[in-house]
Motif scaffolding. Structure first.
Motif, mmCIF file in Angstrom:
data_model
loop_
_atom_site.group_PDB
_atom_site.id
_atom_site.type_symbol
_atom_site.label_atom_id
_atom_site.label_comp_id
_atom_site.label_asym_id
_atom_site.label_seq_id
_atom_site.Cartn_x
_atom_site.Cartn_y
_atom_site.Cartn_z
ATOM 1 N N ILE A 19 0.808 -1.216 0.000
ATOM 2 C CA ILE A 19 0.000 0.000 0.000
ATOM 3 C C ILE A 19 0.846 1.272 0.000
ATOM 4 O O ILE A 19 0.314 2.362 -0.176
ATOM 5 C CB ILE A 19 -0.993 0.025 1.182
ATOM 6 C CG1 ILE A 19 -0.257 0.088 2.514
ATOM 7 C CG2 ILE A 19 -1.915 -1.154 1.151
ATOM 8 C CD1 ILE A 19 -1.187 0.237 3.698
ATOM 9 N N VAL A 20 2.157 1.140 0.180
ATOM 10 C CA VAL A 20 3.047 2.296 0.074
ATOM 11 C C VAL A 20 3.599 2.421 -1.347
ATOM 12 O O VAL A 20 3.597 3.496 -1.949
ATOM 13 C CB VAL A 20 4.215 2.187 1.071
ATOM 14 C CG1 VAL A 20 5.227 3.304 0.839
ATOM 15 C CG2 VAL A 20 3.697 2.256 2.502
ATOM 16 N N VAL A 21 4.045 1.308 -1.897
ATOM 17 C CA VAL A 21 4.720 1.312 -3.194
ATOM 18 C C VAL A 21 3.764 1.497 -4.366
ATOM 19 O O VAL A 21 4.007 2.309 -5.269
ATOM 20 C CB VAL A 21 5.524 0.007 -3.374
ATOM 21 C CG1 VAL A 21 6.010 -0.134 -4.809
ATOM 22 C CG2 VAL A 21 6.695 -0.018 -2.414
ATOM 23 N N GLN A 22 2.662 0.760 -4.364
ATOM 24 C CA GLN A 22 1.806 0.700 -5.541
ATOM 25 C C GLN A 22 1.253 2.047 -5.990
ATOM 26 O O GLN A 22 1.250 2.353 -7.183
ATOM 27 C CB GLN A 22 0.660 -0.295 -5.293
ATOM 28 C CG GLN A 22 -0.068 -0.744 -6.549
ATOM 29 C CD GLN A 22 0.841 -1.487 -7.524
ATOM 30 O OE1 GLN A 22 1.947 -1.886 -7.165
ATOM 31 N NE2 GLN A 22 0.395 -1.647 -8.744
ATOM 32 N N PRO A 23 0.797 2.916 -5.082
ATOM 33 C CA PRO A 23 0.249 4.194 -5.540
ATOM 34 C C PRO A 23 1.280 5.165 -6.116
ATOM 35 O O PRO A 23 0.901 6.153 -6.750
ATOM 36 C CB PRO A 23 -0.377 4.783 -4.256
ATOM 37 C CG PRO A 23 -0.578 3.617 -3.353
ATOM 38 C CD PRO A 23 0.574 2.714 -3.641
ATOM 39 N N LEU A 24 2.577 4.915 -5.900
ATOM 40 C CA LEU A 24 3.601 5.859 -6.354
ATOM 41 C C LEU A 24 3.668 5.969 -7.876
ATOM 42 O O LEU A 24 4.264 6.902 -8.400
ATOM 43 C CB LEU A 24 4.967 5.453 -5.803
ATOM 44 C CG LEU A 24 5.138 5.617 -4.290
ATOM 45 C CD1 LEU A 24 6.482 5.058 -3.843
ATOM 46 C CD2 LEU A 24 5.011 7.078 -3.882
ATOM 47 N N GLY A 25 3.054 5.007 -8.584
ATOM 48 C CA GLY A 25 3.045 5.066 -10.041
ATOM 49 C C GLY A 25 2.329 6.293 -10.574
ATOM 50 O O GLY A 25 2.438 6.614 -11.766
ATOM 51 N N ALA A 26 1.610 7.008 -9.712
ATOM 52 C CA ALA A 26 0.879 8.203 -10.157
ATOM 53 C C ALA A 26 1.812 9.260 -10.734
ATOM 54 O O ALA A 26 1.384 10.088 -11.549
ATOM 55 C CB ALA A 26 0.066 8.790 -9.005
ATOM 56 N N GLY A 38 -4.733 13.076 -4.852
ATOM 57 C CA GLY A 38 -5.409 12.016 -4.111
ATOM 58 C C GLY A 38 -4.480 10.857 -3.803
ATOM 59 O O GLY A 38 -4.433 10.363 -2.667
ATOM 60 N N VAL A 39 -3.710 10.453 -4.803
ATOM 61 C CA VAL A 39 -2.765 9.350 -4.594
ATOM 62 C C VAL A 39 -1.657 9.780 -3.631
ATOM 63 O O VAL A 39 -1.216 9.002 -2.775
ATOM 64 C CB VAL A 39 -2.171 8.882 -5.936
ATOM 65 C CG1 VAL A 39 -1.069 7.858 -5.705
ATOM 66 C CG2 VAL A 39 -3.257 8.278 -6.813
ATOM 67 N N GLY A 40 -1.192 11.044 -3.761
ATOM 68 C CA GLY A 40 -0.151 11.541 -2.870
ATOM 69 C C GLY A 40 -0.595 11.536 -1.416
ATOM 70 O O GLY A 40 0.171 11.152 -0.515
ATOM 71 N N LEU A 41 -1.833 11.954 -1.166
ATOM 72 C CA LEU A 41 -2.372 11.924 0.193
ATOM 73 C C LEU A 41 -2.431 10.493 0.708
ATOM 74 O O LEU A 41 -2.086 10.220 1.870
ATOM 75 C CB LEU A 41 -3.771 12.551 0.212
ATOM 76 C CG LEU A 41 -4.530 12.482 1.539
ATOM 77 C CD1 LEU A 41 -3.762 13.202 2.640
ATOM 78 C CD2 LEU A 41 -5.935 13.084 1.377
ATOM 79 N N ILE A 100 -8.439 5.702 8.256
ATOM 80 C CA ILE A 100 -9.445 5.068 7.384
ATOM 81 C C ILE A 100 -10.223 6.101 6.575
ATOM 82 O O ILE A 100 -10.315 5.989 5.341
ATOM 83 C CB ILE A 100 -10.403 4.188 8.212
ATOM 84 C CG1 ILE A 100 -9.607 3.153 9.018
ATOM 85 C CG2 ILE A 100 -11.420 3.514 7.309
ATOM 86 C CD1 ILE A 100 -8.729 2.265 8.182
ATOM 87 N N PRO A 101 -10.828 7.138 7.201
ATOM 88 C CA PRO A 101 -11.514 8.153 6.387
ATOM 89 C C PRO A 101 -10.574 8.897 5.433
ATOM 90 O O PRO A 101 -10.983 9.284 4.336
ATOM 91 C CB PRO A 101 -12.117 9.111 7.428
ATOM 92 C CG PRO A 101 -11.391 8.849 8.694
ATOM 93 C CD PRO A 101 -10.997 7.413 8.651
ATOM 94 N N LEU A 102 -9.312 9.074 5.853
ATOM 95 C CA LEU A 102 -8.359 9.719 4.954
ATOM 96 C C LEU A 102 -8.090 8.861 3.725
ATOM 97 O O LEU A 102 -7.979 9.372 2.605
ATOM 98 C CB LEU A 102 -7.048 10.002 5.695
ATOM 99 C CG LEU A 102 -7.058 11.169 6.684
ATOM 100 C CD1 LEU A 102 -5.704 11.302 7.368
ATOM 101 C CD2 LEU A 102 -7.421 12.472 5.971
ATOM 102 N N PHE A 103 -7.975 7.532 3.908
ATOM 103 C CA PHE A 103 -7.818 6.622 2.782
ATOM 104 C C PHE A 103 -8.997 6.759 1.815
ATOM 105 O O PHE A 103 -8.823 6.839 0.594
ATOM 106 C CB PHE A 103 -7.733 5.172 3.269
ATOM 107 C CG PHE A 103 -6.381 4.786 3.818
ATOM 108 C CD1 PHE A 103 -5.217 5.263 3.253
ATOM 109 C CD2 PHE A 103 -6.285 3.926 4.901
ATOM 110 C CE1 PHE A 103 -3.972 4.910 3.753
ATOM 111 C CE2 PHE A 103 -5.046 3.561 5.414
ATOM 112 C CZ PHE A 103 -3.886 4.057 4.841
ATOM 113 N N ILE A 122 -10.942 11.278 -4.278
ATOM 114 C CA ILE A 122 -10.364 12.413 -5.015
ATOM 115 C C ILE A 122 -9.652 11.923 -6.279
ATOM 116 O O ILE A 122 -9.816 12.493 -7.369
ATOM 117 C CB ILE A 122 -9.379 13.188 -4.118
ATOM 118 C CG1 ILE A 122 -10.130 13.908 -3.004
ATOM 119 C CG2 ILE A 122 -8.571 14.191 -4.941
ATOM 120 C CD1 ILE A 122 -9.221 14.558 -1.969
ATOM 121 N N ALA A 123 -8.873 10.843 -6.141
ATOM 122 C CA ALA A 123 -8.122 10.319 -7.285
ATOM 123 C C ALA A 123 -9.056 9.776 -8.366
ATOM 124 O O ALA A 123 -8.857 10.028 -9.559
ATOM 125 C CB ALA A 123 -7.161 9.230 -6.812
#
Length: 304
Positions: free
Chosen positions: A95-102, A134-137, A278-281, A287-288
């Protein structure tokens, strides 16, 4: 071994050694954006020379791609991006690595604007900001709350069952509504399948490191290849129906959301996260996703 020591070995909080996965993933995102641009060029050239009234690439078009230097170059670059992504998964939680593709979305948007000589309008730029923001957050929250946990056989079987159901549903939908599927449909399908690819890759890497390479791990490899093949077809077809930055936008949002959903729900990588995370996720994901649909709606090339 005492229970508290067992829990300590099963949960590895993100530390300096694991943080190395983040720059590796960012470098992979650069190669992903370059590969997407080259592949898109190859697909559009093949479509221009071998027109087909039926949506989706035909078998003759797929074989023709192998003769396009631009498509082959793009495939090699994406292959290198995948190797880097798998390497990053060895060090850091999914869950840390995968979103960095943004980050690939920003690079691809700039490259495509220069190559196609199509200037992004204000709505498209705003949509890209939503996607990346959104992905950055999401990554920021995950980086401080994620834990790495040992993957059990029961969790692995659960993932494979879910993947089998998803593949069956997609196969039925493809057979029924292929003629009405547009770029966004192929992008979503590819993102979902690649989310499973990332998850299974993480599982296989962890089990090999743990010395658990047996029939269940082999079954994981089979599922990974099946999801990868289906996702690759959807991506190439999406290139023929939309601009590369729209395709990358969908992949870098849908893919991590699926992978992260599995990581959170099945693998328990957010089990130590505080309640406010959880709500932040959820907000970050919303947003994304909003950004992807806005980009599909307002991108100059997608509108044409």
């Amino acid at each position: 071994m005492p229970a508290d020591l067992t829990d300590l070995t099963d949960q590895l909080v993100l530390g300096p050694s694991q943080a190395i996965g983040i720059p590796i993933a960012l470098i992979g995102a650069v190669f992903l954006s370059l590969g997407a641009q080259f592949q898109h060029r190859g697909v559009t050239k093949v479509e221009a020379s071998r027109g087909d009234a039926v949506p989706g690439l035909s078998m003759s078009q797929i074989f023709a791609l192998l003769a396009r230097p631009s498509w082959v170059t793009g495939t090699l670059l994406i292959g290198l991006a995948i190797v880097l992504q798998l390497t990053s998964l060895r060090f850091a939680p999914l869950i840390v690595v995968q979103p960095l593709g943004a980050i690939a979305l920003v690079i691809t948007s700039v490259l495509n604007a220069r190559v196609s000589h199509v200037k992004l309008n204000r709505q498209s730029v705003r949509a890209i900001i939503f996607c990346v923001g959104g992905v950055g957050l999401f990554v920021t929250v995950a980086a401080f709350t994620a834990v790495e946990k040992r993957i059990t056989s029961a969790q692995l079987i659960t993932i494979l069952i879910i993947l089998a159901v998803v593949l069956a549903v997609f196969a039925v939908l493809f057979g029924l509504i292929r003629h009405r599927m547009g770029a966004i449909a192929y992008i979503v399908a590819a993102g979902v399948l690649y989310g499973f690819v990332a998850t299974l890759a993480k599982v296989v890497i962890n089990r090999i490191v743990q010395g658990d390479f047996e029939w269940l791990t082999i079954l994981c490899l089979v599922g990974l290849l099946a999801a990868g093949a289906g996702g690759a077809y959807c991506v190439q077809t999406a290139y023929s129906a939309g601009p590369p930055d729209l395709v990358i936008a969908g992949l870098t949002v849908v893919d991590p959301l699926v992978a992260v959903g599995i990581g959170v729900i099945v693998l328990g990588e957010a089990s130590q996260a505080p309640l406010y995370a959880i709500p932040l996720f959820i907000i970050a994901g919303a947003i994304a996703v909003y950004g992807v649909f806005q980009l599909a709606k307002h991108h100059p090339q997608a509108r044409h």
